[in-house]
Design an enzyme around this catalytic site. Structure first.
Site, PDB file in Angstrom:
ATOM      1  N   GLY B  36       0.469  -1.353  -0.145  1.00  0.00           N
ATOM      2  CA  GLY B  36      -0.041  -0.253  -0.057  1.00  0.00           C
ATOM      3  C   GLY B  36       0.842   1.586  -0.508  1.00  0.00           C
ATOM      4  CG  HIS B  42       3.645   0.377  -5.626  1.00  0.00           C
ATOM      5  ND1 HIS B  42       4.031   1.873  -4.799  1.00  0.00           N
ATOM      6  CD2 HIS B  42       3.655  -0.627  -4.890  1.00  0.00           C
ATOM      7  CE1 HIS B  42       4.412   1.469  -3.419  1.00  0.00           C
ATOM      8  NE2 HIS B  42       4.493   0.150  -3.273  1.00  0.00           N
TER       9      HIS B  42
END
Lengths: 314, 314
Positions: B36, B42
């Site tokens: 996260g 990402h």
């Protein structure tokens, strides 16, 4: 009446492809991993698998990764043709026999760029418990507590090798259900724990021990016993049964139960490796039976090491 | 233009069911595991996954199993809502965000019969690197050589935790392709080796490092840098780029290259944890560059530890 004949698959990718194609058609896959030289105990695992799944895969692979250099890898008995005949004669038969040549040969790997040790350099033999000879194999599954006691004491790399090869087989065969024999009680519990802890989408079934007429638990190693030792070896199951009966009658002191059993087996000429009454799940030794336990023993007759156990559920 | 919205799945079984149902319809599944607090790095993994598979799963899960008690688990940054928005805005979006609450909670396990430590007893927190607090979790995947050097020196349980949680995620998500960032170079190589050694039916993609305008490798930890340290931290990539250029010009002596890089970073105020030039696959230190290597560094600015690397392919 001829049962169906198993397909023999030796290639990892072909094995996985078979499962995926069968699953896509709505089938569930049951899996029984073995090291071959099958006996009635194995066949009973196959029968149990039939109760759990539509199609059955049996693997036959002697895993070098679970043998120490001083153990009996090179003399482990084998009879592939006989195994196939036995499997084909089980009611319902089996669908696939997975018989890989070497599960540690990564010759085609994306990683193998020449910096890896290869099969030839290591003399064609994988002794993967000694990691430097493992052709670069270095990923191991450890079940850190359960692997330590009982058989783990005298066979320190054994369960590392078992958990690792079973993980490999699970990832290749991709079964829905697997069946392990409770004769290898610690192994069964380790696999069960591994499946839980690593979130495999697989159901693990423990199958009851199958015994010879005199009670000796079936094992591929039984053929190595001398005729005299073969007779004496029945003392193991006799001792365990007696402990079970005594416990049911109220003897909950484990030391007493163990001493009696050791005496029975020793008098018959067996050398005790261990005799322990342990919790059925944690496999930790128990002094007084208050919850489900299992009485596990490992005994040598001559050079042959046999294991057996009995669950005691009071 | 609104992209599609990801389904959020928190349950292991539901996740596996989703994959199986999508695969049965002929889709391939790409998977990007994250902790996260997503950034452009990402999102670039997600984009790479789109080039490899039909459908994309991103997991968001801060894995306690890879943190030591003295590390920054409790202060690891998070922004779930922001993460979802970012993922939904990636071209092609993502299909599922897998966001499990606790991957080490085996409350419903067939094994849990009360003898297990449970979530409440352990204070609701899993610190699974300390196995006694892990609610009975005891199966670990070790990649025994690759886990030892580089980050493994200062973070001894880190890669055990990473390999284990990635195995769990692989077994739950059951992807065809996974994408890892090369920024975590050692992690990428460990996963690649693990997939090979444990025969996962998964392709592992390494995705190139995404950098800020001044060259700093993107990381969720960058936000923890003070403004001054944030500026100084660009010395890391500057030092690595310079080493790459020098090597291409003929400087193949690793000691020289490393010393120059250390000087650059130290002068900027960074404290070197390690600076090593290693073989790209074995990750073993190299003295003279003769084959593909990677220059890996870990540097602290203030309390923030940053890692970075550059591949040198002469």
């Amino acid at each position: 009446m001829a049962a169906k004949e198993a397909i023999i698959i030796t290639d990892k990718d072909e094995m996985r492809k078979w499962t995926r194609s069968m699953r896509a058609q709505g089938n569930t896959i049951g899996f029984v991993p073995t090291m071959g030289y099958l006996h009635q105990g194995h066949l009973s695992l196959v029968q149990d698998a039939h109760n759990q799944a539509d199609l059955i895969v049996v693997s036959i692979y002697v895993n070098p990764g679970q043998f120490s250099p001083n153990e009996d890898l090179s003399t482990y008995p084998s009879d592939f043709q006989g195994d196939i005949e036995k499997l084909n004669s089980v009611p319902g038969g089996v669908d696939v026999v997975f018989n890989p040549k070497n599960l540690y040969d990564y010759g085609n790997s994306q990683i193998g760029n020449g910096s890896e040790r290869n099969l030839e350099e290591s003399g064609g033999m994988v002794v993967s418990c000694v990691e430097d000879k493992g052709m670069g194999h270095e990923a191991w599954v450890r079940v850190e507590k359960l692997e330590k006691g009982l058989c783990g004491n005298s066979r320190p790399v054994f369960f590392r090798g078992v958990a690792t090869v079973v993980t490999k087989l699970f990832n290749i065969v991709e079964p829905d259900v697997v069946v392990f024999g409770k004769k290898d009680y610690q192994q069964w519990r380790i696999i069960q724990r591994m499946v839980r802890d690593l979130d495999f989408g697989i159901k693990v079934i423990g199958s009851e021990i199958v015994r010879e007429h005199d009670g000796l638990a079936m094992s591929s190693r039984n053929v190595k016993l001398s005729p005299a030792d073969r007779q004496r070896a029945s003392s193991i199951s006799r001792a365990l049964s007696r402990a079970q009966v005594e416990a049911e009658k109220g003897q909950v002191n484990c030391r007493e139960l163990i001493n009696t059993a050791i005496l029975t087996i020793s008098e018959a000429g067996g050398t005790i490796d261990y005799a322990e009454i342990v919790d059925q799940e944690s496999l930790e030794p128990v002094e007084t039976i208050k919850r489900p336990v299992v009485f596990c023993v490992a005994v040598c007759f001559g050079k042959v090491r046999l294991i057996d156990n009995v669950e005691i559920d009071l």
